[in-house]
Design an enzyme around this catalytic site. Structure first.
Site, PDB file in Angstrom:
ATOM      1  N   CYS A  63      -2.414  -3.176   8.707  1.00 53.01           N
ATOM      2  CA  CYS A  63      -2.078  -1.814   9.141  1.00 53.01           C
ATOM      3  C   CYS A  63      -1.553  -1.835  10.579  1.00 53.01           C
ATOM      4  O   CYS A  63      -0.643  -1.078  10.929  1.00 53.01           O
ATOM      5  CB  CYS A  63      -3.290  -0.906   9.034  1.00 53.01           C
ATOM      6  SG  CYS A  63      -4.213  -1.112   7.483  1.00 53.01           S
ATOM      7  N   CYS A  69       0.825  -1.219   0.000  1.00 49.53           N
ATOM      8  CA  CYS A  69       0.000   0.000   0.000  1.00 49.53           C
ATOM      9  C   CYS A  69       0.852   1.258   0.000  1.00 49.53           C
ATOM     10  O   CYS A  69       0.341   2.357  -0.266  1.00 49.53           O
ATOM     11  CB  CYS A  69      -0.940   0.017   1.199  1.00 49.53           C
ATOM     12  SG  CYS A  69      -0.086   0.096   2.778  1.00 49.53           S
TER      13      CYS A  69
END
Ligand code: FES
Length: 146
Positions: free
Chosen positions: A104, A35
């Protein structure tokens, strides 16, 4: 059910411990190659205890909420305890993250570990190398500054 818990939204919109520590004792920076998000953690350490911690995260809302929660969880704690913090514990403290956002929280675990390793390396402190495995799949240590 809402995609994100109230705690995630709270830590995303009102993140704790944002910033930089000048002359930090340890700095850890990690990124996710998929990402492109980057997290940097700064530690102030005294007598083996994390006196202060700040973060800068260039990333998604879950990464910001994870950074905020993770810094709250390790502030005032001994390094040994901070090293045991897992991404799962961070996600649980946030009342969960969607499955596709769990990566994350991994950034937070890895950035804290990298900052502690930096502190050990800078001070010539011996440590068990097994406590510092290479980052998990899809992660890398970026070279650019945040
Ligand atoms: Fe990259 Fe969340 S999508 S850290």
């Amino acid at each position: 059910m809402a995609l994100y818990s109230e705690k995630v939204m709270d830590h995303f919109t009102n993140p704790r411990n944002v910033g930089i520590i000048e002359n930090a004792d340890g700095v850890g920076e990690v990124g996710n190659a998929v990402c492109g998000d980057i997290m940097k953690i700064y530690l102030k350490i005294k007598d083996g205890v994390i006196e202060d911690v700040k973060f800068k995260t260039f990333g998604c809302g879950s990464a910001i909420a994870s950074s905020s929660m993770a810094t709250e969880l390790i502030k005032g704690k001994p390094l040994s305890q901070a090293l045991e913090l897992t991404n799962k514990a961070v996600a649980e403290a946030l009342d969960g993250l969607p499955a596709h956002k769990m990566h994350c929280s991994v950034l937070a675990e890895e950035a804290i570990r990298a900052a502690i390793k930096d502190y050990y390396d800078k001070n010539g402190i011996e440590y068990d190398k097994a406590q510092f495995p290479e980052p998990k799949d899809g992660h890398e240590h970026p070279v650019e500054e945040v």
